[in-house]
Design a protein around this motif. Sequence first.
Motif, PDB file in Angstrom:
ATOM      1  N   HIS A   1       0.859  -1.195   0.000  1.00  0.00           N
ATOM      2  CA  HIS A   1       0.000   0.000   0.000  1.00  0.00           C
ATOM      3  C   HIS A   1       0.895   1.245   0.000  1.00  0.00           C
ATOM      4  O   HIS A   1       1.067   1.910   1.031  1.00  0.00           O
ATOM      5  N   PRO A   2       1.480   1.579  -1.127  1.00  0.00           N
ATOM      6  CA  PRO A   2       2.436   2.688  -1.161  1.00  0.00           C
ATOM      7  C   PRO A   2       1.756   4.041  -1.040  1.00  0.00           C
ATOM      8  O   PRO A   2       0.588   4.213  -1.383  1.00  0.00           O
ATOM      9  N   LYS A   3       2.507   4.998  -0.554  1.00  0.00           N
ATOM     10  CA  LYS A   3       2.071   6.388  -0.475  1.00  0.00           C
ATOM     11  C   LYS A   3       2.518   7.101  -1.743  1.00  0.00           C
ATOM     12  O   LYS A   3       3.710   7.183  -2.042  1.00  0.00           O
ATOM     13  N   MET A   4       1.561   7.646  -2.486  1.00  0.00           N
ATOM     14  CA  MET A   4       1.865   8.299  -3.755  1.00  0.00           C
ATOM     15  C   MET A   4       2.051   9.802  -3.536  1.00  0.00           C
ATOM     16  O   MET A   4       1.230  10.452  -2.888  1.00  0.00           O
ATOM     17  N   CYS A   5       3.135  10.340  -4.085  1.00  0.00           N
ATOM     18  CA  CYS A   5       3.415  11.772  -4.036  1.00  0.00           C
ATOM     19  C   CYS A   5       3.652  12.266  -5.461  1.00  0.00           C
ATOM     20  O   CYS A   5       4.308  11.588  -6.259  1.00  0.00           O
ATOM     21  N   PHE A   6       3.128  13.455  -5.781  1.00  0.00           N
ATOM     22  CA  PHE A   6       3.194  13.996  -7.131  1.00  0.00           C
ATOM     23  C   PHE A   6       4.024  15.274  -7.158  1.00  0.00           C
ATOM     24  O   PHE A   6       4.382  15.826  -6.112  1.00  0.00           O
ATOM     25  N   ASN A   7       4.305  15.726  -8.368  1.00  0.00           N
ATOM     26  CA  ASN A   7       5.056  16.965  -8.596  1.00  0.00           C
ATOM     27  C   ASN A   7       6.422  16.935  -7.912  1.00  0.00           C
ATOM     28  O   ASN A   7       6.842  17.910  -7.270  1.00  0.00           O
TER      29      ASN A   7
ATOM     30  N   CYS B   1       8.802  11.778  -0.022  1.00  0.00           N
ATOM     31  CA  CYS B   1       8.009  11.042   0.966  1.00  0.00           C
ATOM     32  C   CYS B   1       8.907  10.613   2.116  1.00  0.00           C
ATOM     33  O   CYS B   1      10.002  10.087   1.899  1.00  0.00           O
ATOM     34  N   GLU B   2       8.427  10.834   3.333  1.00  0.00           N
ATOM     35  CA  GLU B   2       9.167  10.451   4.528  1.00  0.00           C
ATOM     36  C   GLU B   2       8.212   9.841   5.540  1.00  0.00           C
ATOM     37  O   GLU B   2       7.028  10.201   5.599  1.00  0.00           O
ATOM     38  N   VAL B   3       8.756   8.930   6.348  1.00  0.00           N
ATOM     39  CA  VAL B   3       7.968   8.240   7.358  1.00  0.00           C
ATOM     40  C   VAL B   3       8.269   8.842   8.720  1.00  0.00           C
ATOM     41  O   VAL B   3       9.434   8.983   9.104  1.00  0.00           O
ATOM     42  N   SER B   4       7.216   9.202   9.434  1.00  0.00           N
ATOM     43  CA  SER B   4       7.345   9.755  10.780  1.00  0.00           C
ATOM     44  C   SER B   4       6.456   8.965  11.724  1.00  0.00           C
ATOM     45  O   SER B   4       5.898   7.930  11.358  1.00  0.00           O
ATOM     46  N   PHE B   5       6.317   9.443  12.957  1.00  0.00           N
ATOM     47  CA  PHE B   5       5.454   8.768  13.923  1.00  0.00           C
ATOM     48  C   PHE B   5       3.999   8.727  13.453  1.00  0.00           C
ATOM     49  O   PHE B   5       3.262   7.810  13.804  1.00  0.00           O
TER      50      PHE B   5
END
Length: 333
Positions: A164-170, A174-178
Amino acid sequence: MVNVGQPFVPEYNNTSSDKYKKFVSNFKSKMEPYYKEKVPNFNSMEIRKLSEGKTKRRRSLALTKVSRSSTVIVHHDVMVDISNDNNFNSSYYTSFKEVKSALDALKGTDDIIDVDAFETELNVTEVCDAVTAILPEEYRKYYAPSILPGKVMCVSQCHQGHPHPKMCFNNATCEVSFDGPSCYCLNTDVSWYLGEDCSYKVNKIGFYAGTGVVALILVITIAVLTAYVVINKRKVSRSKDIKRKLVNKWLEDDVEWPTQRNTLHSVSRGPHDNPTFSQENSYRRDSSEIYRPNLSEDQTDSQYSIPETDIQPYNFQRDVRIDRPQIRSSSEI
């Protein structure tokens, strides 16, 4: 799996018993050096359980008596080191063949009755758990194992290989935090982003310029429409006032129409017209006034006598009155 030709005792079912621990210690001290010698990528071994094997029969010739005893089967795992690269599958099968060959060489030696080896399915979840063991628990839940072409990886939701990836545009990062994976947009000082994934990019300068142009057009349009409505309303009001005044004056005034110049009783002026009765010199006489000719004294002869008659002049100017015209609307007509 190794079937050792030693008798099985009930204490081997209890992993906390001294006999179990002593048997395991002796088995590992014997097998670990052997695996290290025969298997190049050997790492360690782990005993899973001890079970009771097949019954072994022995016949005594002197007493013609058969004795029965069970054997011990040692179930254990052999861990090997495999490089996580494009050839990890082939490396695994090579190590498996080396372990099986080493076990086959032990068969029939040192009371070892039987041996066997089984392939183990790759558990990628355990691989990911081992990799993320150094991370805090709040971060570990955002990681998942992924099998990429020829490679096993433990990836976060910022990676495309995640279920279930996190999609980012432009070109956002993407970074993972708490709080989980988040998209960090670029050039936020000159652009707006309407979505959490940095989609729908809006340029600030273009937005302000477009908003100003639209606002100016709206203001001009409203001003023109307002002026048109006011002017038109004044024209309509002025026209209504003029018509109302004319109608009121017409209704209030007693209109008199002059007589026509040529009627049935009119007399056209000609060479024998009497200027006394012309329209220019017309006048009114009272009905009691009698026309009497002025005769001189020498004209007293009877042949010139004119009988006395009342001659009333014809009044050529009379007032003519007509009924007031009726006003009808266009719909009634």
